[in-house]
Design a protein around this motif. Sequence first.
Motif, PDB file in Angstrom:
ATOM      1  N   GLY A 206       0.775  -1.211   0.000  1.00 13.01           N
ATOM      2  CA  GLY A 206       0.000   0.000   0.000  1.00 13.01           C
ATOM      3  C   GLY A 206       0.806   1.260   0.000  1.00 13.01           C
ATOM      4  N   GLY A 207       2.162   1.109   0.031  1.00 12.58           N
ATOM      5  CA  GLY A 207       3.006   2.266   0.062  1.00 12.58           C
ATOM      6  C   GLY A 207       2.888   3.159  -1.118  1.00 12.58           C
ATOM      7  N   ASP A 208       2.542   2.579  -2.292  1.00 16.11           N
ATOM      8  CA  ASP A 208       2.339   3.374  -3.479  1.00 16.11           C
ATOM      9  C   ASP A 208       0.846   3.602  -3.723  1.00 16.11           C
ATOM     10  N   GLY A 209       0.067   3.318  -2.699  1.00 10.87           N
ATOM     11  CA  GLY A 209      -1.365   3.451  -2.852  1.00 10.87           C
ATOM     12  C   GLY A 209      -1.842   4.859  -2.600  1.00 10.87           C
ATOM     13  N   LEU A 210      -3.102   4.993  -2.183  1.00 11.85           N
ATOM     14  CA  LEU A 210      -3.728   6.286  -2.059  1.00 11.85           C
ATOM     15  C   LEU A 210      -3.863   6.675  -0.601  1.00 11.85           C
ATOM     16  N   SER A 211      -3.787   7.963  -0.353  1.00  9.34           N
ATOM     17  CA  SER A 211      -3.989   8.470   0.985  1.00  9.34           C
ATOM     18  C   SER A 211      -5.484   8.545   1.281  1.00  9.34           C
ATOM     19  N   LEU A 212      -5.807   8.774   2.570  1.00  9.15           N
ATOM     20  CA  LEU A 212      -7.212   8.885   2.964  1.00  9.15           C
ATOM     21  C   LEU A 212      -7.882  10.054   2.262  1.00  9.15           C
ATOM     22  N   ARG A 213      -7.165  11.167   2.110  1.00  3.33           N
ATOM     23  CA  ARG A 213      -7.741  12.321   1.435  1.00  3.33           C
ATOM     24  C   ARG A 213      -8.053  12.012  -0.022  1.00  3.33           C
ATOM     25  N   ALA A 214      -7.192  11.207  -0.656  1.00  8.39           N
ATOM     26  CA  ALA A 214      -7.455  10.835  -2.046  1.00  8.39           C
ATOM     27  C   ALA A 214      -8.739  10.021  -2.136  1.00  8.39           C
ATOM     28  N   PHE A 215      -8.924   9.082  -1.208  1.00 11.13           N
ATOM     29  CA  PHE A 215     -10.160   8.296  -1.192  1.00 11.13           C
ATOM     30  C   PHE A 215     -11.367   9.183  -0.920  1.00 11.13           C
ATOM     31  N   GLN A 216     -11.185  10.199  -0.079  1.00  9.34           N
ATOM     32  CA  GLN A 216     -12.285  11.129   0.177  1.00  9.34           C
ATOM     33  C   GLN A 216     -12.669  11.863  -1.100  1.00  9.34           C
ATOM     34  N   ASN A 217     -11.679  12.343  -1.855  1.00 14.28           N
ATOM     35  CA  ASN A 217     -11.968  13.013  -3.117  1.00 14.28           C
ATOM     36  C   ASN A 217     -12.681  12.085  -4.085  1.00 14.28           C
ATOM     37  N   LEU A 218     -12.263  10.826  -4.109  1.00 15.62           N
ATOM     38  CA  LEU A 218     -12.918   9.863  -4.991  1.00 15.62           C
ATOM     39  C   LEU A 218     -14.358   9.631  -4.551  1.00 15.62           C
ATOM     40  N   GLY A 219     -14.589   9.578  -3.239  1.00 20.72           N
ATOM     41  CA  GLY A 219     -15.945   9.417  -2.730  1.00 20.72           C
ATOM     42  C   GLY A 219     -16.829  10.612  -3.058  1.00 20.72           C
ATOM     43  N   TYR A 220     -16.258  11.829  -2.912  1.00 19.15           N
ATOM     44  CA  TYR A 220     -17.023  13.029  -3.256  1.00 19.15           C
ATOM     45  C   TYR A 220     -17.352  13.059  -4.747  1.00 19.15           C
ATOM     46  N   THR A 221     -16.412  12.594  -5.576  1.00 15.51           N
ATOM     47  CA  THR A 221     -16.672  12.533  -7.016  1.00 15.51           C
ATOM     48  C   THR A 221     -17.898  11.678  -7.303  1.00 15.51           C
ATOM     49  N   LEU A 222     -17.931  10.502  -6.698  1.00 19.72           N
ATOM     50  CA  LEU A 222     -19.057   9.597  -6.895  1.00 19.72           C
ATOM     51  C   LEU A 222     -20.354  10.226  -6.393  1.00 19.72           C
ATOM     52  N   GLU A 223     -20.286  10.902  -5.246  1.00 21.12           N
ATOM     53  CA  GLU A 223     -21.486  11.517  -4.692  1.00 21.12           C
ATOM     54  C   GLU A 223     -22.063  12.562  -5.637  1.00 21.12           C
ATOM     55  N   TRP A 224     -21.211  13.434  -6.186  1.00 23.67           N
ATOM     56  CA  TRP A 224     -21.728  14.487  -7.076  1.00 23.67           C
ATOM     57  C   TRP A 224     -22.326  13.909  -8.339  1.00 23.67           C
ATOM     58  N   PHE A 225     -21.714  12.871  -8.882  1.00 28.53           N
ATOM     59  CA  PHE A 225     -22.274  12.249 -10.079  1.00 28.53           C
ATOM     60  C   PHE A 225     -23.592  11.552  -9.759  1.00 28.53           C
ATOM     61  N   VAL A 226     -23.701  10.978  -8.569  1.00 26.67           N
ATOM     62  CA  VAL A 226     -24.962  10.366  -8.154  1.00 26.67           C
ATOM     63  C   VAL A 226     -26.036  11.435  -8.002  1.00 26.67           C
ATOM     64  N   PHE A 227     -25.661  12.588  -7.431  1.00 29.03           N
ATOM     65  CA  PHE A 227     -26.624  13.685  -7.304  1.00 29.03           C
ATOM     66  C   PHE A 227     -27.145  14.119  -8.679  1.00 29.03           C
ATOM     67  N   ALA A 228     -26.232  14.205  -9.656  1.00 25.57           N
ATOM     68  CA  ALA A 228     -26.649  14.584 -11.007  1.00 25.57           C
ATOM     69  C   ALA A 228     -27.617  13.549 -11.572  1.00 25.57           C
ATOM     70  N   GLY A 229     -27.322  12.271 -11.365  1.00 29.06           N
ATOM     71  CA  GLY A 229     -28.226  11.225 -11.827  1.00 29.06           C
ATOM     72  C   GLY A 229     -29.565  11.268 -11.113  1.00 29.06           C
ATOM     73  N   PHE A 230     -29.537  11.639  -9.828  1.00 37.52           N
ATOM     74  CA  PHE A 230     -30.786  11.730  -9.060  1.00 37.52           C
ATOM     75  C   PHE A 230     -31.675  12.851  -9.595  1.00 37.52           C
ATOM     76  N   VAL A 231     -31.065  13.979  -9.985  1.00 34.84           N
ATOM     77  CA  VAL A 231     -31.845  15.085 -10.551  1.00 34.84           C
ATOM     78  C   VAL A 231     -32.531  14.633 -11.838  1.00 34.84           C
ATOM     79  N   VAL A 232     -31.789  13.916 -12.691  1.00 39.60           N
ATOM     80  CA  VAL A 232     -32.375  13.410 -13.941  1.00 39.60           C
ATOM     81  C   VAL A 232     -33.524  12.451 -13.635  1.00 39.60           C
ATOM     82  N   PHE A 233     -33.297  11.567 -12.659  1.00 38.16           N
ATOM     83  CA  PHE A 233     -34.320  10.590 -12.298  1.00 38.16           C
ATOM     84  C   PHE A 233     -35.580  11.275 -11.786  1.00 38.16           C
ATOM     85  N   MET A 234     -35.424  12.268 -10.894  1.00 37.00           N
ATOM     86  CA  MET A 234     -36.583  12.962 -10.337  1.00 37.00           C
ATOM     87  C   MET A 234     -37.321  13.744 -11.408  1.00 37.00           C
ATOM     88  N   TRP A 235     -36.588  14.391 -12.337  1.00 39.20           N
ATOM     89  CA  TRP A 235     -37.247  15.115 -13.422  1.00 39.20           C
ATOM     90  C   TRP A 235     -38.070  14.153 -14.268  1.00 39.20           C
TER      91      TRP A 235
END
Length: 257
Positions: A206-235
């Motif tokens: 894991g030494g060349d892996g990702l830090s916790l902050r990197a995983f947080q950014n990846l999680g936020y990325t997924l959340e925003w894309f899910v929010f965009a999909g949710f808006v489309v679904f609700m419309w």
Amino acid sequence: MYRFLLTPRWLGGTAVGLVAIVVCLLLGSWQLGRFEDRVGTQRDLADAAAATGPAVPLGTVLDGEQARVSTDTVGRAVTVTGDYDAARQLLVPNRTVDGRQGYYVLTPLRTPDGRAVAVVRGWAAGEPGAAPQVPGGAVSVTGRLQAPETSGSGGAVAGGLPAGQLGTISPATLVNALPYPVYDGWVAADEAPAGLTAVPTVRPQGGDGLSLRAFQNLGYTLEWFVFAGFVVFMWYRLVRREAEAVQDRALGLDPAL
């Protein structure tokens, strides 16, 4: 049936939805960029640590008794001066170098500050056997700083080893084998004695892996894309419901029923 989409209420609602989708996608893309930046930074740090450069005293890298080896310092070229403790030399079995199975020869090097650093003087193929003679007197060793091993990282069985052998190179195991405190991590000597091979830099799991902050950014990325999909679904759901209501009214039915 869908003429209601051209009414001011639906045009305004659709515009708001489109703005929300764009905002979510932009924020998701920004977080994805942050994730990629952190991954790149992590790789750059690992490459910089492993790059050949002037060796620095070990004490300047591990400053203080609580200092720990990190992904930033793994592979750093260091020098350390002291006396080898030949009576407490250890063999570390089940270590692979260049695809071959063998063992490390680990000799504690006592430094003037009273602590010792675990120096792996080299690697030999086969089962643990005889080790080269240990130099006497003060010596200066140049090598690369390595991270403490985790349990079983080298494939050795922690328990049941013969006397004089060590399953894992870490302060937790060395404290039971040595009567004095040790530095965190260990040093792979650049120059191996005759009969041994210098050990290459060992990247921690894991030494060349990702830090916790990197995983947080990846999680936020997924959340925003899910929010965009949710808006489309609700419309879509609201449009379908309104279309069904229009159809019911055309058939003389009460949409509320």
